[in-house]
Design a protein around this motif. Structure first.
Motif, PDB file in Angstrom:
ATOM      1  N   GLN A   1       0.883  -1.212   0.041  1.00 51.47           N
ATOM      2  CA  GLN A   1       0.016   0.023   0.057  1.00 51.47           C
ATOM      3  C   GLN A   1       0.816   1.165   0.032  1.00 51.47           C
ATOM      4  O   GLN A   1       1.877   1.200   0.890  1.00 51.47           O
ATOM      5  CB  GLN A   1      -0.903  -0.137   1.023  1.00 51.47           C
ATOM      6  CG  GLN A   1      -2.132   1.154   1.075  1.00 51.47           C
ATOM      7  CD  GLN A   1      -3.084   0.893   2.237  1.00 51.47           C
ATOM      8  OE1 GLN A   1      -2.697   1.352   3.244  1.00 51.47           O
ATOM      9  NE2 GLN A   1      -4.162   0.536   1.923  1.00 51.47           N
TER      10      GLN A   1
ATOM     11  N   LEU B   1      -4.325   6.908  -1.382  1.00 50.14           N
ATOM     12  CA  LEU B   1      -3.919   5.624  -1.090  1.00 50.14           C
ATOM     13  C   LEU B   1      -4.273   4.709  -2.420  1.00 50.14           C
ATOM     14  O   LEU B   1      -5.110   4.727  -3.260  1.00 50.14           O
ATOM     15  CB  LEU B   1      -4.478   4.797  -0.007  1.00 50.14           C
ATOM     16  CG  LEU B   1      -4.291   5.403   1.437  1.00 50.14           C
ATOM     17  CD1 LEU B   1      -4.920   4.531   2.501  1.00 50.14           C
ATOM     18  CD2 LEU B   1      -2.817   5.284   1.821  1.00 50.14           C
TER      19      LEU B   1
ATOM     20  N   LEU C   1      -2.365   0.745  -4.615  1.00 54.63           N
ATOM     21  CA  LEU C   1      -1.715  -0.377  -4.535  1.00 54.63           C
ATOM     22  C   LEU C   1      -0.698  -0.501  -5.494  1.00 54.63           C
ATOM     23  O   LEU C   1      -0.814  -0.038  -6.545  1.00 54.63           O
ATOM     24  CB  LEU C   1      -2.715  -1.594  -4.692  1.00 54.63           C
ATOM     25  CG  LEU C   1      -3.825  -1.638  -3.624  1.00 54.63           C
ATOM     26  CD1 LEU C   1      -4.931  -2.770  -3.875  1.00 54.63           C
ATOM     27  CD2 LEU C   1      -3.503  -1.856  -2.293  1.00 54.63           C
TER      28      LEU C   1
ATOM     29  N   ARG D   1      -6.438   0.531  -7.386  1.00 56.19           N
ATOM     30  CA  ARG D   1      -6.926   0.704  -6.153  1.00 56.19           C
ATOM     31  C   ARG D   1      -8.291  -0.187  -5.953  1.00 56.19           C
ATOM     32  O   ARG D   1      -8.685  -1.081  -6.889  1.00 56.19           O
ATOM     33  CB  ARG D   1      -7.595   2.139  -6.329  1.00 56.19           C
ATOM     34  CG  ARG D   1      -6.305   3.189  -6.258  1.00 56.19           C
ATOM     35  CD  ARG D   1      -7.033   4.785  -6.322  1.00 56.19           C
ATOM     36  NE  ARG D   1      -6.094   5.667  -6.193  1.00 56.19           N
ATOM     37  CZ  ARG D   1      -5.343   6.248  -7.168  1.00 56.19           C
ATOM     38  NH1 ARG D   1      -5.380   5.815  -8.276  1.00 56.19           N
ATOM     39  NH2 ARG D   1      -4.445   7.140  -6.585  1.00 56.19           N
TER      40      ARG D   1
ATOM     41  N   MET E   1     -10.179   1.821  -0.056  1.00 52.38           N
ATOM     42  CA  MET E   1      -8.908   1.746   0.256  1.00 52.38           C
ATOM     43  C   MET E   1      -8.442   1.827   1.686  1.00 52.38           C
ATOM     44  O   MET E   1      -7.559   1.014   2.229  1.00 52.38           O
ATOM     45  CB  MET E   1      -7.991   2.641  -0.512  1.00 52.38           C
ATOM     46  CG  MET E   1      -7.698   2.494  -1.703  1.00 52.38           C
ATOM     47  SD  MET E   1      -7.104   0.920  -2.274  1.00 52.38           S
ATOM     48  CE  MET E   1      -5.255   1.181  -1.577  1.00 52.38           C
TER      49      MET E   1
END
Length: 246
Positions: free
Chosen positions: A89, A97, A99, A181, A185
């Motif tokens: 993350q 946020l 990934l 994402r 998140m």
């Protein structure tokens, strides 16, 4: 324009879009942790009224190939690769946020742990911030440990653990900024089963050879459709000439 030329033009446009996707993938074949974009199209049949049942090629959106890339050994302590399923993350450029599978880590001048593109790495306790240290190590479970500056090498302190998550693949979406994402998140929980390999990086899952072959195939198909359009135009011109003679 005849139906033949119209259908060929529609198909040629879809091929151009597919070529753009393949070109983007090929350009990122050397990008650490990159996931290839996919292109989807289908034939739609037009019917109703005086319209015949011609098939028109149309885009139905894209997708992403989330399969893992190869693991390449680098020997660098801050290079890590997720083995199997899972994601890091990170904080994207817009502050949200996201990934990532990119594990080429480094410590920024602000003391934050970041990847090579400058995205801040998240830990279970928030953005990973490192105090002055003499050595830094990351365990296979993502635990980040340091020897504080001025301390003995045996005085190892565990600071945090990388925020390693594993949402279901069907929940993943690739945003316009290229980041992966999920809808919520903030609701993701760390997954203790996700493991990392230290001193290694995950390569792109794009096959350069496969992408080149696909580009050549698409280019030939595009040329064939353009030739079909030219032939249809010539046929229309011949038909018009015959009608004038009559």
């Amino acid at each position: 324009m005849s139906n033949i030329a119209h259908l060929a033009a529609q198909s040629a446009r879809q091929i151009q879009q597919a070529q753009a996707v393949v070109t983007h993938n090929l350009a990122n074949s050397g990008t650490t942790g990159f996931k290839a974009d996919l292109y989807q199209a289908q034939s739609s049949y037009v019917d109703g009224g005086a319209v015949n049942g011609s098939a028109v090629a149309g885009s139905v959106g894209g997708g992403v190939d989330y399969s893992s890339g190869a693991i390449a050994q680098t020997g660098r302590d801050l290079d890590i690769a997720i083995t199997g399923e899972g994601w890091f993350q990170v904080v994207a450029d817009d502050g949200t946020l996201a990934l990532s599978r990119r594990g080429d880590l480094r410590v920024g001048t602000d003391g934050l742990l970041k990847d090579a593109t400058g995205k801040t790495i998240m830990g279970n306790g928030g953005p990973v911030s490192l105090p002055p240290y003499s050595s830094l190590s990351i365990g296979t479970d993502g635990t980040i440990s340091i020897v504080p500056m001025g301390e003995l090498p045996t005085n190892i302190v565990a600071l945090d653990r990388l925020m390693l998550v594993n949402p279901p693949p069907e929940a993943l979406v690739k945003s316009a900024d290229g980041m992966i994402r999920v809808a919520n998140m903030d609701g993701l929980e760390p997954d203790a089963n996700v493991r990392v390999a230290v001193g290694a990086l995950e390569t792109s899952n794009v096959s350069p050879v496969g992408a080149m072959v696909e580009m050549i195939t698409l280019a030939r198909s595009f040329e064939q459709h353009i030739q079909t359009i030219k032939s249809a135009e010539e046929l229309d011109a011949s038909s018009a000439s015959i009608m004038k003679l009559e």
